[in-house]
Design an enzyme around this catalytic site. Sequence first.
Site, PDB file in Angstrom:
ATOM      1  N   ARG A   1     -37.650 -25.484 -65.596  1.00 17.81           N
ATOM      2  CA  ARG A   1     -38.978 -25.168 -66.128  1.00 17.81           C
ATOM      3  C   ARG A   1     -39.669 -26.386 -66.699  1.00 17.81           C
ATOM      4  O   ARG A   1     -40.796 -26.272 -67.189  1.00 17.81           O
ATOM      5  CB  ARG A   1     -38.798 -24.173 -67.264  1.00 17.81           C
ATOM      6  CG  ARG A   1     -39.234 -22.774 -66.969  1.00 17.81           C
ATOM      7  CD  ARG A   1     -38.700 -21.975 -68.126  1.00 17.81           C
ATOM      8  NE  ARG A   1     -39.519 -20.877 -68.462  1.00 17.81           N
ATOM      9  CZ  ARG A   1     -39.185 -19.621 -68.201  1.00 17.81           C
ATOM     10  NH1 ARG A   1     -38.120 -19.336 -67.519  1.00 17.81           N
ATOM     11  NH2 ARG A   1     -39.950 -18.667 -68.620  1.00 17.81           N
TER      12      ARG A   1
ATOM     13  N   ARG B   1     -47.315 -18.040 -73.446  1.00 15.14           N
ATOM     14  CA  ARG B   1     -46.333 -18.351 -72.387  1.00 15.14           C
ATOM     15  C   ARG B   1     -47.031 -18.864 -71.135  1.00 15.14           C
ATOM     16  O   ARG B   1     -46.532 -19.757 -70.448  1.00 15.14           O
ATOM     17  CB  ARG B   1     -45.507 -17.101 -72.056  1.00 15.14           C
ATOM     18  CG  ARG B   1     -44.489 -16.786 -73.144  1.00 15.14           C
ATOM     19  CD  ARG B   1     -43.966 -15.360 -73.047  1.00 15.14           C
ATOM     20  NE  ARG B   1     -43.299 -15.070 -71.801  1.00 15.14           N
ATOM     21  CZ  ARG B   1     -43.175 -13.852 -71.293  1.00 15.14           C
ATOM     22  NH1 ARG B   1     -43.689 -12.810 -71.923  1.00 15.14           N
ATOM     23  NH2 ARG B   1     -42.530 -13.675 -70.156  1.00 15.14           N
TER      24      ARG B   1
END
Length: 214
Positions: free
Chosen positions: A88, A171
């Site tokens: 990520r 997010r």
Amino acid sequence: MRLVFLGPPGAGKGTQARELAREWSVPQVATGDMLREAVTNGTPLGREAKAFMDRGALVPDDVIIGLIAERLAQPDAKRGFILDGFPRTIPQADALERLLGELGVSLDRVIYFDVAEAELLRRLTGRRFCPACQSTFHVVFNPPKRENVCDRCGSTLVQREDDREATVRKRLQVYADQTAPLLDRYRKRGTLTTVAGEGKIDAIHAAIKKAVAG
Ligand code: AP5
């Protein structure tokens, strides 16, 4: 079969990875699920990760990289794996390359789930998940047969702490800043395939299988 499922929160990575891992008999290595399990069990990892997860931030790279190194060294990962939610960040992608190099293997494909932001918000705010077996449902798009009861194991479904709208927006921003740059990296390496992540779950499943086959 060594795959990475890459995409924003709510893109359907977990929904697809769970089914395909079962079908292909390889582990679904989902860092989010591993962290949530650690939080539920109150382990030191869980206690460290919880504060980051609740506010929609990423857990520090060194913690996640250690977790993945341990998981990929397990015997069931020898035949392959689906990485769901990892890497990520650029340092995580670097670490993955190092780890795979040490194991003498490489990634076959990175599947990017392309989904518009408005759809991501609809999906995440309506998501319900099973804390016992990690199955995921949606109140409208993918409802369980009995309201709030897991089809697979019968446990009561819950809403994730980080699926409240303000945290979801955070997010999505974290994804844009820290994860989206990985697309360019894998595109340049020729391993990236984009799959349209909107539409019927079965159709997306078929599109991923086609991308992997071909
Ligand atoms: P994680 O659990 O990995 O969350 P995420 O990446 O934000 O992904 P989601 O689980 O939200 O979405 P998904 O793409 O799996 O979608 P799903 O299939 O559920 O991470 C949580 C947290 O852990 C992070 O914020 C971070 O703090 C930490 N973390 C995890 N990994 C980390 C890492 N590598 N580094 C640092 N920190 C890390 O689908 C969503 C909903 O849509 C469901 O309700 C589903 O039923 C529905 N749906 C699915 N497909 C469709 C469709 N085709 N049509 C309509 N609805 C659909």
